[in-house]
Design an enzyme around this catalytic site. Structure first.
Site, PDB file in Angstrom:
ATOM      1  N   GLY A  82       4.988  24.721   7.347  1.00  0.00           N
ATOM      2  CA  GLY A  82       3.834  24.525   8.211  1.00  0.00           C
ATOM      3  C   GLY A  82       2.587  24.389   7.371  1.00  0.00           C
ATOM      4  O   GLY A  82       2.665  24.325   6.144  1.00  0.00           O
ATOM      5  N   TYR A 161       6.202  29.991  -0.356  1.00  0.00           N
ATOM      6  CA  TYR A 161       6.654  28.624  -0.077  1.00  0.00           C
ATOM      7  C   TYR A 161       6.740  27.832  -1.390  1.00  0.00           C
ATOM      8  O   TYR A 161       7.723  27.132  -1.652  1.00  0.00           O
ATOM      9  CB  TYR A 161       5.664  27.983   0.900  1.00  0.00           C
ATOM     10  CG  TYR A 161       5.826  26.504   1.130  1.00  0.00           C
ATOM     11  CD1 TYR A 161       6.859  26.002   1.915  1.00  0.00           C
ATOM     12  CD2 TYR A 161       4.920  25.594   0.569  1.00  0.00           C
ATOM     13  CE1 TYR A 161       6.990  24.630   2.132  1.00  0.00           C
ATOM     14  CE2 TYR A 161       5.041  24.231   0.784  1.00  0.00           C
ATOM     15  CZ  TYR A 161       6.084  23.755   1.563  1.00  0.00           C
ATOM     16  OH  TYR A 161       6.204  22.407   1.774  1.00  0.00           O
ATOM     17  N   LYS A 204      -1.268  20.623   9.810  1.00  0.00           N
ATOM     18  CA  LYS A 204      -2.010  20.549   8.548  1.00  0.00           C
ATOM     19  C   LYS A 204      -3.445  20.124   8.823  1.00  0.00           C
ATOM     20  O   LYS A 204      -3.768  19.647   9.909  1.00  0.00           O
ATOM     21  CB  LYS A 204      -1.367  19.521   7.625  1.00  0.00           C
ATOM     22  CG  LYS A 204       0.106  19.679   7.425  1.00  0.00           C
ATOM     23  CD  LYS A 204       0.337  20.767   6.393  1.00  0.00           C
ATOM     24  CE  LYS A 204       1.762  20.811   5.949  1.00  0.00           C
ATOM     25  NZ  LYS A 204       2.259  19.530   5.533  1.00  0.00           N
ATOM     26  N   LYS A 212      -9.451  18.932  16.610  1.00  0.00           N
ATOM     27  CA  LYS A 212     -10.698  19.635  16.936  1.00  0.00           C
ATOM     28  C   LYS A 212     -11.795  18.646  17.319  1.00  0.00           C
ATOM     29  O   LYS A 212     -12.553  18.867  18.264  1.00  0.00           O
ATOM     30  CB  LYS A 212     -11.148  20.488  15.742  1.00  0.00           C
ATOM     31  CG  LYS A 212     -10.258  21.714  15.542  1.00  0.00           C
ATOM     32  CD  LYS A 212     -10.666  22.531  14.331  1.00  0.00           C
ATOM     33  CE  LYS A 212      -9.665  23.657  14.099  1.00  0.00           C
ATOM     34  NZ  LYS A 212     -10.099  24.628  13.101  1.00  0.00           N
ATOM     35  N   GLN A 230     -13.515  23.428  -0.388  1.00  0.00           N
ATOM     36  CA  GLN A 230     -12.226  23.288  -1.070  1.00  0.00           C
ATOM     37  C   GLN A 230     -11.795  21.817  -1.008  1.00  0.00           C
ATOM     38  O   GLN A 230     -12.035  21.144  -0.010  1.00  0.00           O
ATOM     39  CB  GLN A 230     -11.159  24.229  -0.477  1.00  0.00           C
ATOM     40  CG  GLN A 230     -10.792  24.036   0.971  1.00  0.00           C
ATOM     41  CD  GLN A 230     -11.679  24.801   1.953  1.00  0.00           C
ATOM     42  OE1 GLN A 230     -12.873  24.958   1.728  1.00  0.00           O
ATOM     43  NE2 GLN A 230     -11.110  25.234   3.063  1.00  0.00           N
TER      44      GLN A 230
HETATM   45  P1  NAD Z   1       8.606  19.345   9.371  1.00  0.00           P
HETATM   46  O1  NAD Z   1       8.470  20.800   9.635  1.00  0.00           O
HETATM   47  O2  NAD Z   1       8.021  18.380  10.332  1.00  0.00           O
HETATM   48  O3  NAD Z   1      10.145  18.981   9.177  1.00  0.00           O
HETATM   49  C1  NAD Z   1      11.086  19.873   8.688  1.00  0.00           C
HETATM   50  C2  NAD Z   1      12.276  19.831   9.633  1.00  0.00           C
HETATM   51  O4  NAD Z   1      13.311  20.700   9.115  1.00  0.00           O
HETATM   52  C3  NAD Z   1      11.943  20.348  11.043  1.00  0.00           C
HETATM   53  O5  NAD Z   1      12.207  19.343  12.017  1.00  0.00           O
HETATM   54  C4  NAD Z   1      12.853  21.547  11.217  1.00  0.00           C
HETATM   55  O6  NAD Z   1      13.365  21.701  12.534  1.00  0.00           O
HETATM   56  C5  NAD Z   1      13.958  21.230  10.225  1.00  0.00           C
HETATM   57  N1  NAD Z   1      14.688  22.448   9.875  1.00  0.00           N
HETATM   58  C6  NAD Z   1      14.171  23.643   9.512  1.00  0.00           C
HETATM   59  N2  NAD Z   1      15.150  24.539   9.345  1.00  0.00           N
HETATM   60  C7  NAD Z   1      16.320  23.898   9.612  1.00  0.00           C
HETATM   61  C8  NAD Z   1      17.674  24.307   9.625  1.00  0.00           C
HETATM   62  N3  NAD Z   1      18.017  25.561   9.330  1.00  0.00           N
HETATM   63  N4  NAD Z   1      18.613  23.397   9.951  1.00  0.00           N
HETATM   64  C9  NAD Z   1      18.271  22.126  10.282  1.00  0.00           C
HETATM   65  N5  NAD Z   1      17.010  21.688  10.283  1.00  0.00           N
HETATM   66  C10 NAD Z   1      16.038  22.567   9.952  1.00  0.00           C
HETATM   67  O7  NAD Z   1       8.004  19.101   7.891  1.00  0.00           O
HETATM   68  P2  NAD Z   1       7.595  17.743   7.157  1.00  0.00           P
HETATM   69  O8  NAD Z   1       6.128  17.704   7.091  1.00  0.00           O
HETATM   70  O9  NAD Z   1       8.331  16.612   7.739  1.00  0.00           O
HETATM   71  O10 NAD Z   1       8.125  18.043   5.690  1.00  0.00           O
HETATM   72  C11 NAD Z   1       9.413  17.618   5.249  1.00  0.00           C
HETATM   73  C12 NAD Z   1       9.690  18.187   3.858  1.00  0.00           C
HETATM   74  O11 NAD Z   1       8.680  17.757   2.931  1.00  0.00           O
HETATM   75  C13 NAD Z   1       9.692  19.708   3.815  1.00  0.00           C
HETATM   76  O12 NAD Z   1      10.714  20.146   2.937  1.00  0.00           O
HETATM   77  C14 NAD Z   1       8.357  20.048   3.231  1.00  0.00           C
HETATM   78  O13 NAD Z   1       8.373  21.282   2.554  1.00  0.00           O
HETATM   79  C15 NAD Z   1       8.115  18.887   2.286  1.00  0.00           C
HETATM   80  N6  NAD Z   1       6.689  18.691   2.062  1.00  0.00           N
HETATM   81  C16 NAD Z   1       5.902  18.216   3.074  1.00  0.00           C
HETATM   82  C17 NAD Z   1       4.547  18.051   2.871  1.00  0.00           C
HETATM   83  C18 NAD Z   1       3.654  17.542   3.964  1.00  0.00           C
HETATM   84  O14 NAD Z   1       2.459  17.422   3.715  1.00  0.00           O
HETATM   85  N7  NAD Z   1       4.154  17.219   5.146  1.00  0.00           N
HETATM   86  C19 NAD Z   1       3.962  18.380   1.626  1.00  0.00           C
HETATM   87  C20 NAD Z   1       4.793  18.877   0.629  1.00  0.00           C
HETATM   88  C21 NAD Z   1       6.152  19.008   0.850  1.00  0.00           C
END
Ligand code: NAD
Length: 337
Positions: A82, A161, A204, A212, A230
């Site tokens: 998140g 995280y 985010k 907002k 920041q």
């Molecule tokens: P998101 O939360 O929209 O997607 C992650 C998905 O994983 C969710 O739909 C969730 O239901 C699923 N999930 C979680 N636990 C699970 C489980 N046990 N089994 C099956 N599914 C599961 O996040 P996002 O923004 O799409 O990010 C995707 C990836 O990219 C993540 O690993 C995140 O850490 C990485 N990331 C994202 C960002 C960003 O800015 N969005 C930045 C850095 C890294």
């Protein structure tokens, strides 16, 4: 030529659901797996399984095509994740570490077993790490953060995280080193765009600011965490997908490498940009809240050198598209009340 196959883990989430659509456009056969279906539009996957990736049982069926064939590519986006309100409050640390690490441990071990059983090793696994793994001590100056890939050690991420991401990077590299599993690893820097979480506590900064401002009338005041000085950079989803696909297609370079924008902006600057796009006068009240590091920007030198391509779309283009989508969600939510 045989149709290529891809498995997208976290296909119900923001980046995963967009990646499914991108791969479909490229002609892949795609299976998606997630705890939930995408929230904002139907999945475009050929096959979608609601499945908990923390479960080892049944995962070999999910990660193969009928138990007979492995996928050409896996995109691992599933994580407990998140925005700052979720990651930096401290209240979700155990879940974040346990759930995400377990998913990555399972994925690699099941892939290894499938490879051994079927006598193959063709599946390339893409892992989405995060800029949150960079040490806090290089990100205290908002004007001059250092996020070069080689600045990662000595490690000191500012959140659990980030520590889990660092652990999992090592895990993917170890399976590559010891078992030859092809991998590709990107460190994403704040990806944003339409159909991302925009309310509820996991959103985010770009989506939160769009919401907002969309909810406010001209002349209103919105709340922003911290002094707003920041700095961050934000990458639009389409550029993220393009950069990721190019990395996965690379024959000899697999990272870990930054995928982000080098256009740094303060949070106050982001609010001004959103307000300008919305055509509203917006005042800001600065309040206490979870913040994360003082400054962060992507450094794309390594990506450019190895892939020979660079993300280029200005932040404003992506914010315009995102504001238009978020303000529509705000309107729909208001109408349904
Ligand atoms: P998101 O939360 O929209 O997607 C992650 C998905 O994983 C969710 O739909 C969730 O239901 C699923 N999930 C979680 N636990 C699970 C489980 N046990 N089994 C099956 N599914 C599961 O996040 P996002 O923004 O799409 O990010 C995707 C990836 O990219 C993540 O690993 C995140 O850490 C990485 N990331 C994202 C960002 C960003 O800015 N969005 C930045 C850095 C890294």
């Amino acid at each position: 030529m045989q149709q290529k196959t891809a498995l997208v883990l976290g296909a119900g989430g923001f980046i995963g659901s967009h990646m499914v659509s991108r791969l479909k456009k490229e002609g892949y056969w795609v299976r998606g797996i997630d705890l939930k279906y995408p929230e904002f539009s139907p999945t475009t996957a050929d096959n979608f399984q609601v499945f908990d990736l923390r479960n080892h049982n049944g995962l070999n069926q999910m990660m193969s095509i009928g138990g007979r064939e492995t996928f050409d590519e896996i995109y691992q986006f599933a994580a407990d994740m998140g925005g700052a309100g979720f990651v930096f409050s401290g209240e979700n640390d155990a879940d974040i570490m346990h759930n995400s690490a377990l998913i990555n441990l399972n994925v690699l071990e099941v892939q290894l077993r499938l490879n051994k059983t079927l006598g193959v090793n063709k599946t390339k696994i893409f892992y989405s790490s995060s800029a949150c793994m960079y040490p806090e001590y290089n990100q205290t100056d908002p004007d001059n953060p250092n996020c070069r890939e080689d600045s990662a050690y000595p490690a000191n991420p500012d959140s659990e995280y980030g520590w889990e991401k660092l652990f999992s990077e090592h895990l993917y590299l170890a399976y590559n080193r010891n078992y030859g599993i092809p991998v590709a690893i990107a460190r994403y820097h704040n990806i944003f765009g339409p159909e991302g979480t925009w309310m509820g506590g996991r959103e985010k900064a770009p989506a939160a600011m769009c919401r907002k401002v969309a909810e406010a009338s001209s002349g209103d005041t919105i709340e922003v965490w911290g002094d707003g000085k920041q700095t961050r950079s934000f990458l639009y989803i389409d550029e993220c997908l393009e950069a990721t696909r190019r990395l996965v297609m690379s024959q000899d370079f697999f990272g870990p490498v930054n995928i982000g924008s080098e256009e740094m902006v303060t949070i106050n600057g982001l609010v001004d940009m959103v307000a300008d796009i919305a055509g509203k006068e917006i005042k800001v009240k600065h309040i206490d809240g979870p913040l994360g590091v003082r400054g962060r920007n992507s450094d794309n030198s390594l990506y450019r050198e190895n892939i020979g391509w660079a993300v280029s779309a200005p932040l404003r283009d992506g914010i315009e598209k995102t504001y238009s989508w978020v303000s529509e969600q705000v309107r729909l939510a208001k109408d349904s009340n």
